[in-house]
Design a protein around this motif. Sequence first.
Motif, short mmCIF file in Angstrom:
data_model
loop_
_atom_site.label_atom_id
_atom_site.label_comp_id
_atom_site.label_asym_id
_atom_site.label_seq_id
_atom_site.Cartn_x
_atom_site.Cartn_y
_atom_site.Cartn_z
N ASP A 187 -4.24 8.08 -5.62
CA ASP A 187 -4.32 6.67 -5.96
C ASP A 187 -5.73 6.31 -5.23
OD1 ASP A 187 -4.16 4.45 -7.33
OD2 ASP A 187 -2.21 3.89 -6.32
N GLY A 188 -6.38 5.22 -6.03
CA GLY A 188 -7.43 4.35 -5.48
C GLY A 188 -8.58 5.17 -5.43
N SER A 189 -8.84 6.11 -6.26
CA SER A 189 -10.17 6.85 -6.66
C SER A 189 -10.28 7.95 -5.59
CB SER A 189 -11.35 6.19 -6.35
OG SER A 189 -11.48 4.91 -7.25
N ASN B 116 -5.41 8.16 4.10
CA ASN B 116 -5.76 6.85 3.68
C ASN B 116 -7.46 6.79 3.83
OD1 ASN B 116 -6.11 4.26 3.26
ND2 ASN B 116 -5.65 3.45 5.01
N GLY C 35 0.73 -1.35 -0.14
CA GLY C 35 0.02 0.05 0.09
C GLY C 35 0.81 1.37 -0.08
N THR D 260 -9.25 4.22 2.64
CA THR D 260 -9.46 2.95 1.98
C THR D 260 -10.31 2.24 3.08
OG1 THR D 260 -7.43 1.70 2.93
CG2 THR D 260 -7.26 2.53 0.55
N TYR E 222 -4.87 8.15 -0.91
CA TYR E 222 -5.37 7.08 -1.09
C TYR E 222 -6.66 6.67 -0.83
CZ TYR E 222 -4.46 2.01 -2.45
OH TYR E 222 -4.57 0.45 -2.79
N GLY E 223 -7.39 6.10 -1.86
CA GLY E 223 -8.59 5.56 -1.19
C GLY E 223 -9.68 6.46 -1.82
N GLU E 224 -11.14 6.01 -2.05
CA GLU E 224 -12.22 6.50 -2.60
C GLU E 224 -12.76 7.48 -1.33
OE1 GLU E 224 -15.50 4.00 -3.65
OE2 GLU E 224 -14.88 2.48 -1.77
N GLY F 244 -4.87 4.92 -10.61
CA GLY F 244 -5.82 4.17 -10.14
C GLY F 244 -7.33 4.79 -9.89
#
Length: 453
Positions: free
Chosen positions: A305-307, A236, A226, A238, A271-273, A329
């Motif tokens: 990243d990650g939405s 973060n 991650g 996620t 990182y994460g939506e 991502g």
Amino acid sequence: MLPADSASVSLSGGHADITRCHFSDLGVPALRATGAASATVIDSLAQSLSDLGFVFETGSVGELQRVAIDRATYAALSVDVGARIQATDVAVKDTIPGPSGFTRGIFVAGDFTATRLSVTNPRMSGLFVTGSAAIARLDRATFVGGASMRCHGTSVGLECSSNLALWPQDGFLLSRTIFVTNGGALSAQRVALTDGEGNALFIENGTARLDGLRVQRYRGQIQGAGLHGYAAVAVNGTIPRNGMTPLQVPSALTLGGSLLADNEIHALIVYGERAVASVSNSVIRDHHAPNWESALATGYGAVVDGSGSLSLSGVRLERNELCAACSLGHGMLIVRRSLLASTHAGPGSGGGEGIHAQEGDARVTESVITSNQRAGIDAFGSHVLVDRSVVRGTEPHPEAVIATLQDRPALISRAGVGVFAETNPTKSRLSSKYSAGWVVAVPSTVPEPLGAS
């Protein structure tokens, strides 16, 4: 007033004035206040404690002035839910791990306000803010040093959550100097974090607003997976692993007038939506990888990243490694009135771009992207909109590198181009409006040099 050398103090009500006291070599907290108790501690020292330093439980109120807490166990200062603490000129140093392996210089689940706070050599967390009732306010705070902890066996693993980046069986508890989580909130100005390891600031299911943050000379750890595990500042968003409770609120960071510089680690990762960050009027520069034999060892400037969503406004990103700003991502990167300059490639790798978008989108407005390597902007499976901006002075990559792009081998061109797009037009789109000084290159699978823009 208590005598100069005192045993521990326990209050269950009423008020105590504690002045010029020295607490030392105790097996219980130096001060514990419960219920409606209140305490004022002035010009005092607590040191070499095999338990916590000062503990304020639900309903209690405390005021600390010119207080030092040295070598307390687990936490130097604990502020429980419903407790309220005002601290001025407080110094915390060398907090010692408890039996579980945890240590948090200052634990905040209630209301904590500090002016001129100093935390030196924290382990894991110098300031841990957790819970929906938690609010920490800092003005002129410094955090110096701190390191990740090696842990052994499963006794630590049973207590630690995956969110704490634990890798048991001779793994690491990653240091997070300031950790905001579980709905906690941080409001701070003029905060400096230097010479530490892991994350200087980590936000997960919490919010933070900082003006005048300075993060310098942080070192990374690459154990685990991650991207959020090894950035100087990480947000973060996620969903936690291992069946943990899903995030209840977005993870959010607002950063202004700040400096992230000279860290052996990424500068900022969102990182994460459920992660969102906004950075304004700040400088992000001189991030580079240490000498690790790992693909993770890079020194990005800013990454989404990650939405997740990241907005940069009035930001200077200079002399970072691999890319100044990246959108990966399904992330969304917004760059406005910013300078992205002098990004350089890592040895034996591609990169060096001002903006790199791979399966993430970007909008660039009124910005200058200059003196980067290989490409000022590149897009792989992304939509990049460039509006009223300049891309110029792109330099050749210092070496030709074979890499895997979009699950196929490709040669990273040595030549510099303004804007570089993937072959498949259905996956990558580049749009411009009133922009100047840039070249669009739509390469074959093995791109040929196209000259500098």
